[in-house]
Motif scaffolding. Structure first.
Motif, PDB file in Angstrom:
ATOM      1  N   TYR A  41      12.417 -19.243   9.216  1.00  0.00           N
ATOM      2  CA  TYR A  41      10.943 -19.250   9.722  1.00  0.00           C
ATOM      3  C   TYR A  41      10.427 -18.094  10.060  1.00  0.00           C
ATOM      4  O   TYR A  41       9.161 -17.764   9.452  1.00  0.00           O
ATOM      5  CB  TYR A  41      11.123 -20.206  10.818  1.00  0.00           C
ATOM      6  N   TYR A  42      10.954 -17.375  10.618  1.00  0.00           N
ATOM      7  CA  TYR A  42      10.543 -15.652  11.115  1.00  0.00           C
ATOM      8  C   TYR A  42      10.362 -14.798   9.823  1.00  0.00           C
ATOM      9  O   TYR A  42       9.321 -14.220   9.605  1.00  0.00           O
ATOM     10  CB  TYR A  42      11.305 -15.116  12.214  1.00  0.00           C
ATOM     11  N   ARG A  45       7.204 -16.253   8.171  1.00  0.00           N
ATOM     12  CA  ARG A  45       5.983 -15.799   9.079  1.00  0.00           C
ATOM     13  C   ARG A  45       5.697 -14.257   8.464  1.00  0.00           C
ATOM     14  O   ARG A  45       4.359 -13.831   8.537  1.00  0.00           O
ATOM     15  CB  ARG A  45       6.157 -15.813  10.273  1.00  0.00           C
ATOM     16  N   CYS A  67      14.398 -10.485  12.388  1.00  0.00           N
ATOM     17  CA  CYS A  67      14.029 -11.842  12.463  1.00  0.00           C
ATOM     18  C   CYS A  67      14.673 -12.502  13.505  1.00  0.00           C
ATOM     19  O   CYS A  67      14.347 -13.308  14.346  1.00  0.00           O
ATOM     20  CB  CYS A  67      14.422 -12.553  11.256  1.00  0.00           C
ATOM     21  N   SER A  70      12.878 -11.259  16.623  1.00  0.00           N
ATOM     22  CA  SER A  70      11.536 -12.082  16.821  1.00  0.00           C
ATOM     23  C   SER A  70      12.080 -13.442  17.377  1.00  0.00           C
ATOM     24  O   SER A  70      11.128 -13.562  18.206  1.00  0.00           O
ATOM     25  CB  SER A  70      10.890 -12.142  15.419  1.00  0.00           C
ATOM     26  N   ALA A  71      12.948 -14.113  16.869  1.00  0.00           N
ATOM     27  CA  ALA A  71      13.242 -15.181  17.567  1.00  0.00           C
ATOM     28  C   ALA A  71      13.833 -15.222  18.919  1.00  0.00           C
ATOM     29  O   ALA A  71      13.235 -16.050  19.829  1.00  0.00           O
ATOM     30  CB  ALA A  71      14.443 -16.020  16.716  1.00  0.00           C
ATOM     31  N   ASN A  74      10.756 -14.392  21.193  1.00  0.00           N
ATOM     32  CA  ASN A  74       9.671 -15.386  21.236  1.00  0.00           C
ATOM     33  C   ASN A  74      10.177 -16.255  22.144  1.00  0.00           C
ATOM     34  O   ASN A  74       9.337 -16.928  23.043  1.00  0.00           O
ATOM     35  CB  ASN A  74       9.641 -15.984  19.655  1.00  0.00           C
TER      36      ASN A  74
END
Length: 115
Positions: A41-42, A45, A67, A70-71, A74
């Protein structure tokens, strides 16, 4: 503050006593138990934003590490926002969450029904 919270979260989830969701390979944190769908997903994105991760890193491990960061970041940011909102609702500023409605002024009545 956010950066220190994310760093603390990485320390917590990479400790031997925890579920060890990520591990430190000497220079960065890599996923150990983060589902691939979340990392994808990241990754997607970044691609939709016009950035190509492979331009920033020489190897795929750098992409995966970005990634992962980022996860986790977030998740930490959403957790902080959720905590603040709950504090505002239950202990802080309830007027912020008050419904706006028309108030009718009721006549004052006594217990026996007379005004």
């Amino acid at each position: 503050m956010l950066i220190s919270r994310v760093s603390d979260e990485f320390q917590t989830i990479s400790d031997d006593g925890s579920t060890k969701v990520v591990y430190f390979d000497g220079k960065t944190y890599l996923p150990r138990a983060i589902p691939v769908q979340i990392l994808d997903y990241y990754h997607n994105r970044f691609g939709k934003s016009g950035r190509v991760l492979s331009d920033y890193y020489e190897d795929e491990a750098g992409n995966v590490a970005d990634c992962t960061l980022s996860a986790i970041a977030n998740n930490v940011a959403n957790e902080m926002i959720s905590t603040i909102e709950l504090e505002k609702v239950f202990t802080g500023d309830p007027a912020y969450y008050k419904w706006q409605y028309n108030r009718k002024v009721l006549d004052k009545f006594t217990v026996d029904g007379s005004t």
